[in-house]
Design an enzyme around this catalytic site. Structure first.
Site, short mmCIF file in Angstrom:
data_model
loop_
_atom_site.label_atom_id
_atom_site.label_comp_id
_atom_site.label_asym_id
_atom_site.label_seq_id
_atom_site.Cartn_x
_atom_site.Cartn_y
_atom_site.Cartn_z
N GLU A 53 1.47 7.16 7.35
CA GLU A 53 2.38 6.59 6.31
C GLU A 53 1.98 7.04 5.09
OE1 GLU A 53 4.42 2.56 8.14
OE2 GLU A 53 2.51 2.24 7.06
N SER A 56 0.85 -1.23 0.11
CA SER A 56 0.01 0.07 0.02
C SER A 56 0.90 1.31 -0.14
CB SER A 56 -0.93 0.01 1.23
OG SER A 56 -0.23 0.34 2.40
N ASN A 57 2.05 1.28 0.44
CA ASN A 57 2.99 2.26 0.70
C ASN A 57 3.60 2.52 -0.66
OD1 ASN A 57 3.26 3.76 3.30
ND2 ASN A 57 3.25 1.87 4.03
N ILE A 97 19.44 -5.34 5.39
CA ILE A 97 20.04 -4.88 4.36
C ILE A 97 21.62 -5.26 4.62
CG2 ILE A 97 20.72 -3.13 2.73
CD1 ILE A 97 17.82 -4.02 2.88
N LEU A 154 11.38 -6.57 4.71
CA LEU A 154 11.78 -7.08 6.17
C LEU A 154 13.28 -8.07 6.37
CD1 LEU A 154 8.19 -8.52 7.07
CD2 LEU A 154 9.07 -6.47 7.33
N HIS A 187 9.18 2.78 9.26
CA HIS A 187 8.76 1.80 10.39
C HIS A 187 7.73 2.43 11.06
CE1 HIS A 187 9.77 -1.22 13.36
NE2 HIS A 187 9.45 -0.40 14.20
N ASN A 223 14.23 3.56 5.00
CA ASN A 223 13.15 2.62 5.52
C ASN A 223 11.94 3.31 6.13
OD1 ASN A 223 11.89 -0.10 6.07
ND2 ASN A 223 12.68 0.31 8.32
C1 GAR Z 1 4.18 -0.69 6.82
O1 GAR Z 1 3.41 -0.16 7.84
C2 GAR Z 1 5.62 -0.35 6.90
O2 GAR Z 1 5.83 0.72 8.22
C3 GAR Z 1 5.94 -1.72 7.78
O3 GAR Z 1 5.42 -2.82 6.79
C4 GAR Z 1 4.17 -2.28 6.28
C5 GAR Z 1 3.98 -2.37 4.93
O4 GAR Z 1 2.86 -2.00 4.52
N1 GAR Z 1 7.39 -2.06 7.90
C6 GAR Z 1 7.97 -2.53 8.89
O5 GAR Z 1 7.48 -2.96 9.66
C7 GAR Z 1 9.38 -2.59 8.96
N2 GAR Z 1 9.91 -3.13 10.13
P1 GAR Z 1 2.31 -2.19 2.71
O6 GAR Z 1 2.91 -3.42 2.25
O7 GAR Z 1 0.90 -1.77 2.89
O8 GAR Z 1 3.12 -0.77 2.42
#
Ligand code: GAR
Length: 197
Positions: free
Chosen positions: A174, A13-14, A88, A85, A104, A102
């Site tokens: 986000e 989604s991001n 890197i 996840l 978080h 990144n």
């Molecule tokens: C997001 O909320 C991001 O902050 C998190 O994964 C999600 C991905 O959502 N990342 C972490 O937790 C990293 N430690 P998305 O696939 O809908 O963009």
């Protein structure tokens, strides 16, 4: 022109917001989506948007540096982790120092580290009785969630909020902030560059 690579393994989604945000931007384009999961929905998103994608293996990522050539061949200037996840590896951190960020879903340094992703974070935040949470956009180093913070945004947690409610509030932040922060970082890099691609 700067070329972004988005590394993502989840629903994307991001990634979707970032792709949408830069669609009409002449100086920044999403050039590549990289995933470690062949079934990740983000790959379909890339395809629908005409963006090249690549699935990487653990062995290829950690035991070779071929990804650097792949990124170089596409003139990638900047890497965005959006729900990626894997830790890197040092060769990539070094090659993209200051150009690898990144997001978080919490206010680091709280609720970061290995295993702290997605709903695990929101459940921990709820269990601790926090009154607020938020997002952190940070540079990436060789340790989970420890690179320098660039940007944070906060939201309140109401007593009745479930971890899912918290997740929703965080996702709103986000989606609102990630792409503009990337734009700011990439643009300031462009100004510092003697020449662009
Ligand atoms: C997001 O909320 C991001 O902050 C998190 O994964 C999600 C991905 O959502 N990342 C972490 O937790 C990293 N430690 P998305 O696939 O809908 O963009």
């Amino acid at each position: 022109m700067s070329n972004l690579a988005i590394f993502a393994s989840g629903t994307g989604s991001n990634a979707a917001k970032i792709i949408e945000y830069f669609r009409e931007e002449p100086n920044i384009r999403v050039r590549l989506v990289v995933s470690n999961k062949a079934t990740a929905p983000v790959l379909g998103l890339a395809e629908r948007n005409g963006i090249e994608s690549m699935v990487i293996s653990r062995a290829g990522f950690y035991e070779t540096e071929t990804l650097l050539q792949e990124l170089g061949a596409r003139n990638i200037d900047f890497i965005v982790l959006a729900g990626f996840l894997w830790l890197i590896p040092p060769y990539l951190v070094r090659a993209f120092a200051g150009r690898l960020v990144n997001i978080h879903p919490a206010l680091l340094p709280k609720y970061g580290g290995k295993g702290m992703y997605g709903m695990n974070v929101h459940r921990a935040v709820k269990a601790a009785g926090e009154k607020e949470t938020g997002i952190t956009i940070h540079y990436v180093n060789e340790r989970y969630d420890e690179g320098d913070a660039i940007f944070q945004a906060r939201c309140t947690i109401d007593a009745g909020d479930s971890p899912e409610d918290i997740a929703h509030k965080v996702q709103v932040l986000e989606h609102e902030h990630f792409a503009p922060v990337i734009e700011r970082l990439v643009s300031s890099g462009q100004q510092n560059e003697p020449s662009n691609h």
